[in-house]
Write an enzyme that holds these catalytic residues in place. Sequence first.
Site, PDB file in Angstrom:
ATOM      1  N   ASP A 186       0.837  -1.209   0.000  1.00 54.02           N
ATOM      2  CA  ASP A 186       0.000   0.000   0.000  1.00 54.02           C
ATOM      3  C   ASP A 186       0.869   1.256   0.000  1.00 54.02           C
ATOM      4  O   ASP A 186       1.979   1.244   0.532  1.00 54.02           O
ATOM      5  CB  ASP A 186      -0.918  -0.013   1.233  1.00 54.02           C
ATOM      6  CG  ASP A 186      -2.075   0.956   1.096  1.00 54.02           C
ATOM      7  OD1 ASP A 186      -2.339   1.423  -0.034  1.00 54.02           O
ATOM      8  OD2 ASP A 186      -2.711   1.248   2.119  1.00 54.02           O
TER       9      ASP A 186
ATOM     10  N   ASN B  25       1.224   3.394  -2.955  1.00 56.93           N
ATOM     11  CA  ASN B  25       1.697   3.815  -4.293  1.00 56.93           C
ATOM     12  C   ASN B  25       1.189   5.203  -4.666  1.00 56.93           C
ATOM     13  O   ASN B  25       1.928   6.021  -5.209  1.00 56.93           O
ATOM     14  CB  ASN B  25       1.208   2.838  -5.367  1.00 56.93           C
ATOM     15  CG  ASN B  25       1.822   1.469  -5.229  1.00 56.93           C
ATOM     16  OD1 ASN B  25       2.738   1.267  -4.429  1.00 56.93           O
ATOM     17  ND2 ASN B  25       1.321   0.509  -6.004  1.00 56.93           N
ATOM     18  N   GLY B  26      -0.085   5.446  -4.404  1.00 58.62           N
ATOM     19  CA  GLY B  26      -0.703   6.718  -4.779  1.00 58.62           C
ATOM     20  C   GLY B  26      -0.048   7.876  -4.041  1.00 58.62           C
ATOM     21  O   GLY B  26       0.278   8.913  -4.639  1.00 58.62           O
TER      22      GLY B  26
ATOM     23  N   HIS C  51       2.209   3.144  -9.125  1.00 59.92           N
ATOM     24  CA  HIS C  51       1.985   1.718  -9.405  1.00 59.92           C
ATOM     25  C   HIS C  51       3.115   1.155 -10.261  1.00 59.92           C
ATOM     26  O   HIS C  51       3.553   0.018 -10.059  1.00 59.92           O
ATOM     27  CB  HIS C  51       0.643   1.518 -10.109  1.00 59.92           C
ATOM     28  CG  HIS C  51      -0.541   1.967  -9.296  1.00 59.92           C
ATOM     29  ND1 HIS C  51      -0.668   1.695  -7.956  1.00 59.92           N
ATOM     30  CD2 HIS C  51      -1.648   2.681  -9.638  1.00 59.92           C
ATOM     31  CE1 HIS C  51      -1.811   2.216  -7.512  1.00 59.92           C
ATOM     32  NE2 HIS C  51      -2.415   2.820  -8.511  1.00 59.92           N
TER      33      HIS C  51
ATOM     34  N   SER D  14      -7.719  -5.539  -4.704  1.00 55.73           N
ATOM     35  CA  SER D  14      -8.752  -6.122  -3.844  1.00 55.73           C
ATOM     36  C   SER D  14     -10.108  -6.070  -4.546  1.00 55.73           C
ATOM     37  O   SER D  14     -10.298  -5.299  -5.503  1.00 55.73           O
ATOM     38  CB  SER D  14      -8.831  -5.370  -2.507  1.00 55.73           C
ATOM     39  OG  SER D  14      -9.482  -4.129  -2.673  1.00 55.73           O
TER      40      SER D  14
ATOM     41  N   TRP E  53     -12.312  -2.049  -7.275  1.00 58.88           N
ATOM     42  CA  TRP E  53     -13.133  -1.670  -8.445  1.00 58.88           C
ATOM     43  C   TRP E  53     -13.799  -0.319  -8.232  1.00 58.88           C
ATOM     44  O   TRP E  53     -14.242   0.319  -9.178  1.00 58.88           O
ATOM     45  CB  TRP E  53     -14.220  -2.717  -8.727  1.00 58.88           C
ATOM     46  CG  TRP E  53     -13.711  -4.068  -9.124  1.00 58.88           C
ATOM     47  CD1 TRP E  53     -13.737  -5.184  -8.329  1.00 58.88           C
ATOM     48  CD2 TRP E  53     -13.117  -4.469 -10.357  1.00 58.88           C
ATOM     49  NE1 TRP E  53     -13.182  -6.245  -9.003  1.00 58.88           N
ATOM     50  CE2 TRP E  53     -12.803  -5.836 -10.259  1.00 58.88           C
ATOM     51  CE3 TRP E  53     -12.817  -3.803 -11.558  1.00 58.88           C
ATOM     52  CZ2 TRP E  53     -12.203  -6.561 -11.283  1.00 58.88           C
ATOM     53  CZ3 TRP E  53     -12.217  -4.532 -12.587  1.00 58.88           C
ATOM     54  CH2 TRP E  53     -11.920  -5.879 -12.442  1.00 58.88           C
TER      55      TRP E  53
ATOM     56  N   LEU F 196      10.443 -20.949  -5.210  1.00 59.47           N
ATOM     57  CA  LEU F 196       9.611 -19.933  -4.533  1.00 59.47           C
ATOM     58  C   LEU F 196       8.218 -19.985  -5.144  1.00 59.47           C
ATOM     59  O   LEU F 196       8.080 -20.049  -6.375  1.00 59.47           O
ATOM     60  CB  LEU F 196      10.210 -18.535  -4.740  1.00 59.47           C
ATOM     61  CG  LEU F 196       9.335 -17.340  -4.327  1.00 59.47           C
ATOM     62  CD1 LEU F 196       9.138 -17.298  -2.813  1.00 59.47           C
ATOM     63  CD2 LEU F 196       9.953 -16.016  -4.794  1.00 59.47           C
TER      64      LEU F 196
ATOM     65  N   ARG G  17       2.216  -4.841   6.114  1.00 57.13           N
ATOM     66  CA  ARG G  17       1.450  -3.829   5.386  1.00 57.13           C
ATOM     67  C   ARG G  17       2.276  -2.550   5.371  1.00 57.13           C
ATOM     68  O   ARG G  17       2.621  -2.020   6.426  1.00 57.13           O
ATOM     69  CB  ARG G  17       0.088  -3.553   6.011  1.00 57.13           C
ATOM     70  CG  ARG G  17      -0.653  -2.482   5.181  1.00 57.13           C
ATOM     71  CD  ARG G  17      -2.107  -2.306   5.564  1.00 57.13           C
ATOM     72  NE  ARG G  17      -2.758  -1.420   4.587  1.00 57.13           N
ATOM     73  CZ  ARG G  17      -4.025  -1.484   4.234  1.00 57.13           C
ATOM     74  NH1 ARG G  17      -4.798  -2.394   4.762  1.00 57.13           N
ATOM     75  NH2 ARG G  17      -4.538  -0.648   3.343  1.00 57.13           N
TER      76      ARG G  17
END
Length: 253
Positions: free
Chosen positions: A26, A28-29, A43, A71, A75, A137, A191
């Site tokens: 979380d 990026n923006g 992104h 997630s 949308w 992996l 996170r």
Amino acid sequence: MALFSSSTRQVPEAAAVPRHVAVIMDGNGRWAKKRFLPRVAGHVKGVELVREMVRTCLERGIQHLTLFAFSSENWRRPQDEVSLLMQLFVKALEQEVEKLDRNGVRLRIIGDLSPFDSRLRQLILDAQDKTAVNTRLELTIAANYGGRWDIMQAVNRMLAAQPEKCAGWTEADLEPWLSMSYAPEPDLFIRTGGEERISNFLLWQLAYTELYFTPTLWPDFNTAEFDKAIASYQQRERRFGRTSEQLVEKNNA
Ligand code: IPE
Ligand code: IPE
Ligand code: MG
């Protein structure tokens, strides 16, 4: 084998390196905004950090890496951001799968893939097939994923498989139907971006996971930052309901 069971009822051996790391990428923006760039620039940079994290997992011997990429709630974002995220996903699949394969990485995508366009769905299936034999992996990308969706799709499939059974279901009955039944539960959850919430990620699987929250934005979450998270994990005492004294006794036995 107890070590690889996905149930919290069986306590895994403590390991210096987490076997399974799950990440909500979380920030990026906000990273882009700080630089007066469009959100999508964050992104794009974020994809680079995914590459770096995969490399670090390979170097550290981490066996499972699960990344929340989109997630079921995302949308709700502006249409142009959603479509740019989809384009980035397509591009990443086209450009990265070959290299992942060469490095022994098995790629899996979890989530409800039905709303994705057919080209993206085909790329996902091809990437999974191509890397299916790899074992170094296991990289799972959660796309249009929601933890509640996962539990409900598992319940529905479990019930459909044994229509005659009407009571007495157990955790062990449900687990094989969950999206991540192939992996042990995450040892470490990270996170980035400062928010301290789960945002409908792996709800069932995070029951006993060690949680690590950092204000560092995802595009800044480099290997040094990841190593800090691993170091924090290594300080934790994973008691799984037992007392501290019981753990000391077990280790001395
Ligand atoms: C995470 O970064 C990436 C996705 C959800 C796809 P965000 O886009 O949520 O970044 P912030 O939280 O707005 O900074
Ligand atoms: C969570 O990030 C999902 C992903 C990183 C893909 P969000 O930025 O969408 O989460 P909320 O809405 O702030 O909880
Ligand atoms: Mg966010």
